[in-house]
Design a protein around this motif. Structure first.
Motif, PDB file in Angstrom:
ATOM      1  N   ASP A  72       0.806  -1.215   0.000  1.00 26.38           N
ATOM      2  CA  ASP A  72       0.000   0.000   0.000  1.00 26.38           C
ATOM      3  C   ASP A  72       0.843   1.271   0.000  1.00 26.38           C
ATOM      4  O   ASP A  72       0.321   2.363  -0.248  1.00 26.38           O
TER       5      ASP A  72
ATOM      6  N   PHE B 167       0.344  -7.619  -5.164  1.00 28.33           N
ATOM      7  CA  PHE B 167      -0.648  -6.542  -5.267  1.00 28.33           C
ATOM      8  C   PHE B 167      -2.089  -7.058  -5.399  1.00 28.33           C
ATOM      9  O   PHE B 167      -2.999  -6.282  -5.696  1.00 28.33           O
TER      10      PHE B 167
ATOM     11  N   ARG C 122      -5.051  -5.173  -3.761  1.00 28.01           N
ATOM     12  CA  ARG C 122      -5.038  -3.723  -3.973  1.00 28.01           C
ATOM     13  C   ARG C 122      -6.436  -3.207  -4.283  1.00 28.01           C
ATOM     14  O   ARG C 122      -7.203  -3.840  -5.022  1.00 28.01           O
TER      15      ARG C 122
ATOM     16  N   LEU D 110      -3.132   2.089  -8.720  1.00 32.77           N
ATOM     17  CA  LEU D 110      -1.688   1.900  -8.776  1.00 32.77           C
ATOM     18  C   LEU D 110      -1.259   2.364 -10.157  1.00 32.77           C
ATOM     19  O   LEU D 110      -1.696   1.813 -11.171  1.00 32.77           O
TER      20      LEU D 110
END
Length: 356
Positions: free
Chosen positions: A25, A54, A57, A61
Motif C-alpha cells: 500500500d 498486489f 489492492r 496503482l
C-alpha cells in the motif's frame, strides 16, 4: 548464502523501508524501463509482484513504462495477466527475421507480437482494470527526425547523439515527449517537466497504435503515424528521451516508487548508455526502490549475461539457439520472484536494502 536480488533505495525510501519493511500500500507508482530483450530477466518477478503481492489492492496503482516497459505493463493490466504475459513471452522469444530485415519487417513483427497478447479486446480490458492505471511514454519526432529515409534518419540520430553529449536538454530540438495516460485518474507524474510534452488520454481506439509507437526504435523499426487523438506527426520509442524514466514519479514524501529493473543504474535517455557521468536527478530517486538481479545471479545465466538486442546478430542464422537462451533466462527469473516474496514477506528486506 547467494543473494540473487539486490535492493537499492533512495534516501527517503531507505528510511521508510528500514522502519516498516516494504508494504504494497506504500507503493503508488511502478516504473518500467525500456531495454528490449532485457525484460526477460524480469518476467516472473513481474508475475508475482502484480498477480500475488498486489492482489488485494483497491486504490489506483499507477504504472509508467517506456518501450518494452509499456508492453510488460499492458500485459499486467489485462483481465487475465498470467495468460497475457505467457502469450507475450512466447511471441516475443520466437521473433524471427530475414538476414537483413527492413524497419517495416520489424514493425510487422511487432504488430504480430502485440496482437498475440492484446487480441481484440485488450485495450478495453486495460482501460477498465479495477486498480491498475497504465501510462507510458513515446516521443513525437521533429524535422528530419520524422523521416523514414534511412540515411537521413541515421544522420539525424548521429547529430542528436552529439547534441545530447553536450546537454541532454538539446534532445528537444529533435523530439517532443509524449505521455499517454489512463484518464480515469490523473497520475502523480502528470506535470513532469524538462521537455516539451504532449499529454494524450488513452482510449480503445488509440491504445494499440500508441503502444506500438512506444517501442518503435529509430532505425530499427518504422515509426507510427496517424494515431487517433494525437497531433499529426511521427511517433517513436519513448526510450529516446525516457530510457529509464528520470522523472519525479511520486507526489508525496510518504509515497514509494517501485522499480523492478534489470540493472542497478538508471540511465536517463537511450543515447546516454555510454555516458557514465549522465545520472538521474537525486530528487527523482529519493522515494524509489530499485529491485535488480545481482551480479552473482547474472553469472549463472547462459553466456553470463542478460539478453539484449545484440543477440539478434550474435545468433543470426541460429534462431533456435537464441530461442533456447532467452527461454532459459525467462524461466530462471522465477528464482528472483521467489526471493522477492520471501524477502519482503519475512521482513528481511530491512536488512538487505542498500542506499543508492
Amino acid at each position: 548464502m547467494t543473494n540473487n536480488l539486490e535492493f537499492y533505495a533512495g534516501k527517503k525510501a531507505f528510511e521508510i523501508i528500514k522502519d516498516e519493511g516494504l508494504k504494497p500500500d506504500r507503493i503508488t507508482t511502478v516504473a518500467g524501463a525500456a531495454g528490449g530483450p532485457k525484460w526477460l530477466v524480469l518476467r516472473h518477478l513481474d508475475r508475482v509482484i502484480f498477480s500475488d503481492w498486489f492482489k488485494d489492492r483497491n486504490r489506483p496503482l499507477f504504472l509508467l513504462g517506456s518501450s518494452i516497459g509499456a508492453w510488460r505493463f499492458a500485459c499486467q493490466s489485462m483481465t487475465d495477466p498470467r495468460e497475457a504475459l505467457s502469450d507475450f513471452e512466447f511471441a516475443y522469444i520466437h521473433q524471427s527475421y530475414s538476414k537483413k530485415p527492413t524497419p517495416e519487417e520489424v514493425a510487422q513483427e511487432s504488430r504480430r507480437i502485440q496482437q498475440v497478447f492484446l487480441k481484440k479486446t485488450g485495450a478495453e480490458q486495460i482501460l477498465s482494470h479495477p486498480f491498475l492505471r497504465l501510462n507510458f511514454m513515446a516521443v513525437r519526432s521533429k524535422g528530419p527526425a520524422e523521416s523514414e529515409n534511412r540515411f537521413l534518419l541515421a544522420a539525424t540520430m548521429l547529430l542528436t547523439a552529439m547534441a545530447n553529449v553536450i546537454n541532454r536538454s538539446f534532445l528537444k530540438i529533435f523530439f517532443e515527449r509524449v505521455l499517454f495516460y489512463d484518464q480515469r485518474d490523473i497520475p502523480p507524474f502528470f506535470k513532469m517537466n524538462g521537455f516539451p510534452i504532449h499529454r494524450i488520454a488513452l482510449s480503445k481506439d488509440n491504445l494499440p497504435m500508441a503502444l506500438l509507437a512506444s517501442g518503435s526504435v529509430p532505425l530499427v523499426t518504422s515509426g507510427v503515424k496517424n494515431i487517433p487523438a494525437t497531433p499529426i506527426g511521427m511517433y517513436r520509442d519513448g526510450g529516446v528521451i525516457d530510457y529509464h524514466l528520470d522523472i519525479k514519479l511520486n507526489s508525496k514524501d510518504d509515497e514509494l516508487v517501485l522499480f523492478p529493473h534489470y540493472m542497478d543504474r538508471i540511465i536517463p535517455g537511450w543515447l546516454d548508455k555510454s555516458l557514465k557521468w549522465r545520472k538521474p536527478r537525486v530528487a527523482n530517486t529519493d522515494n524509489m526502490l530499485i529491485i535488480a538481479p545481482s551480479e552473482e545471479f547474472i553469472q549463472k545465466l547462459p553466456y553470463k549475461k542478460i539478453p539484449d538486442r545484440d543477440d539478434f546478430y550474435i545468433f543470426k542464422g541460429y534462431d533456435q539457439k537464441r530461442f533456447d537462451y532467452w527461454q532459459t533466462v525467462s524461466d530462471s527469473s522465477s528464482i528472483l520472484a521467489d526471493e522477492f516474496m520471501e524477502t519482503v514477506l519475512s521482513g528481511k528486506i530491512r536488512s538487505r536494502i542498500r542506499k543508492k
